[in-house]
Design a protein around this motif. Structure first.
Motif, short mmCIF file in Angstrom:
data_model
loop_
_atom_site.label_atom_id
_atom_site.label_comp_id
_atom_site.label_asym_id
_atom_site.label_seq_id
_atom_site.Cartn_x
_atom_site.Cartn_y
_atom_site.Cartn_z
N THR A 61 3.70 4.16 -12.49
CA THR A 61 3.01 3.92 -13.76
C THR A 61 1.59 3.43 -13.53
N VAL A 62 1.42 2.50 -12.60
CA VAL A 62 0.08 1.97 -12.31
C VAL A 62 -0.77 3.02 -11.59
N TRP A 63 -0.16 3.71 -10.63
CA TRP A 63 -0.89 4.73 -9.84
C TRP A 63 -1.35 5.88 -10.73
N SER A 64 -0.49 6.37 -11.60
CA SER A 64 -0.88 7.49 -12.46
C SER A 64 -1.91 7.05 -13.50
N ALA A 65 -1.82 5.81 -13.98
CA ALA A 65 -2.82 5.30 -14.92
C ALA A 65 -4.19 5.20 -14.26
N ALA A 66 -4.19 5.01 -12.92
CA ALA A 66 -5.44 4.96 -12.16
C ALA A 66 -5.86 6.35 -11.70
N ASP A 67 -5.27 7.39 -12.29
CA ASP A 67 -5.60 8.79 -12.00
C ASP A 67 -5.34 9.13 -10.53
N GLY A 68 -4.28 8.53 -9.97
CA GLY A 68 -3.89 8.84 -8.59
C GLY A 68 -4.71 8.11 -7.54
N ASP A 69 -5.51 7.13 -7.94
CA ASP A 69 -6.34 6.39 -6.98
C ASP A 69 -5.48 5.31 -6.32
N ALA A 70 -5.13 5.55 -5.06
CA ALA A 70 -4.23 4.63 -4.36
C ALA A 70 -4.89 3.28 -4.08
N GLU A 71 -6.19 3.28 -3.88
CA GLU A 71 -6.89 2.02 -3.62
C GLU A 71 -6.95 1.19 -4.90
N ALA A 72 -7.39 1.79 -5.99
CA ALA A 72 -7.55 1.04 -7.24
C ALA A 72 -6.22 0.54 -7.78
N SER A 73 -5.15 1.30 -7.56
CA SER A 73 -3.83 0.93 -8.10
C SER A 73 -3.10 -0.09 -7.24
N GLY A 74 -3.60 -0.33 -6.03
CA GLY A 74 -2.92 -1.25 -5.11
C GLY A 74 -1.87 -0.59 -4.25
N THR B 90 -4.46 4.84 19.41
CA THR B 90 -4.00 3.69 18.64
C THR B 90 -4.18 3.97 17.16
N ALA B 91 -3.14 3.76 16.38
CA ALA B 91 -3.22 3.94 14.93
C ALA B 91 -3.93 2.73 14.33
N THR B 92 -5.11 2.95 13.79
CA THR B 92 -5.92 1.83 13.31
C THR B 92 -5.96 1.70 11.79
N GLY B 93 -5.49 2.70 11.08
CA GLY B 93 -5.54 2.59 9.63
C GLY B 93 -4.94 3.78 8.92
N VAL B 94 -4.78 3.63 7.61
CA VAL B 94 -4.44 4.73 6.71
C VAL B 94 -5.56 4.76 5.67
N ASP B 95 -6.24 5.90 5.54
CA ASP B 95 -7.40 5.96 4.67
C ASP B 95 -7.02 6.23 3.22
N ALA B 96 -8.02 6.35 2.36
CA ALA B 96 -7.78 6.51 0.93
C ALA B 96 -7.10 7.82 0.59
N HIS B 97 -7.10 8.78 1.54
CA HIS B 97 -6.46 10.08 1.32
C HIS B 97 -5.09 10.17 1.99
N ALA B 98 -4.54 9.01 2.37
CA ALA B 98 -3.21 8.91 2.99
C ALA B 98 -3.18 9.44 4.41
#
Length: 287
Positions: free
Chosen positions: A212-225, A254-262
């Motif tokens: 619900t939160v992710w779709s309300a943020a138009d799929g923005d994983a960063e903005a939705s948390g 070494t895996a250092t992160g997951v970016d905004a595009h997963a």
């Protein structure tokens, strides 16, 4: 091979209780249907989607006979031993955000497993639910795979693109009933509760909140948390990894992160890579 399961209570799923708890005005779940057996819940639900099944349809089965995992891997599960289900989503977010859907399911699943069963589950990128070696019920040198997640999209109707997200959780399998040595079950990891209906209700409840939160943020994983929640559960981060990439390429680093595009960010001998696909092996120090 037959297995002695006389000591394993394996009650059926309770669709009446699940629908009473999950289906409500204004909620996202349309209904939970439970089949005695089916080849693949994803395949069946995709067919129902093409026949007009609505957003929020959930299909579970007591016995999946031809399940499909990542990279085309097949699997079966003993009757009533696993929690195997799929959800149907009529998508309104941009197509380039859909990589987060299986990860969203992973976050909901890990939270539900921890709360319902007491097992200290975590995520391995991109969407495997595991029990890390250090959290295993008995001394172990390797992580154990508890659940797999598979998302499949259907864009045949451009006005109503559909994604089906399926998951299979090993619940009450004995060691002999698990398909591979790297698999684990909630029972084998000392779960305090093996109620599949309670677990499914918790997963779907958590999924609805996140979606619900992710779709309300138009799929923005960063903005939705969602991105931060995923990173907090993903034990791949900070680990040495060996990644088998499409085309038989092997990447170590070494895996250092997951970016905004997963995508998984890996720092290796040849610099930084952002990976959208690959089969990850966690490398233990000294191995």
């Amino acid at each position: 091979m037959a297995h002695d399961t006389d000591d394993l209570p394996r009650p059926p799923l309770d669709p009446s209780a699940l629908n009473a708890a999950l289906v409500r005005p204004g909620g996202m779940w349309h209904g939970v249907d439970v089949l005695p057996a089916v080849g693949s819940t994803n395949t069946e639900l995709l067919a129902r989607a093409r026949a007009g099944a609505p957003h929020g349809s959930v299909l579970a089965t007591e016995h999946q006979t031809a399940g499909r995992g990542r990279l085309g891997r097949g699997f079966t599960t003993p009757d009533r031993a696993a929690l195997t289900f799929s959800v149907l989503l009529r998508i309104t977010v941009p197509a380039d955000t859909l990589g987060w859907l299986s990860m969203l399911m992973g976050v909901a699943a890990v939270d539900a497993v921890r709360r319902v069963s007491g097992v200290r589950a975590a995520l391995k990128w991109p969407n495997d639910v595991i029990v890390p070696a250090e959290a295993r019920a008995e001394a172990a040198t390797a992580d154990g795979k508890l659940a797999g997640i598979l998302s499949e999209a259907d864009f045949s109707d451009p006005d109503s693109p559909t994604v089906v997200v399926g998951m299979g959780v090993n619940v009450s399998q004995t060691r002999a009933e698990l398909p591979v040595d790297t698999a684990v079950s909630l029972r084998g990891e000392g779960a305090t509760d093996l109620d599949r209906s309670a677990l499914l209700g918790a997963v779907l409840g958590g999924f609805e909140e996140l979606y619900t939160v992710w779709s309300a943020a138009d799929g923005d994983a960063e903005a939705s948390g969602l991105a931060d929640a995923y990173r907090g559960m993903c034990v791949t981060l900070g680990r040495g990894v060996r990644v088998h990439l499409p085309g038989e390429e092997l990447l170590e680093g070494t895996a250092t992160g997951v970016d905004a595009h997963a995508r998984l960010v890996v720092e290796g001998p040849r610099g930084r890579r952002e990976l959208s696909a690959g089969d990850v092996v966690h490398v233990r120090p000294g191995s």
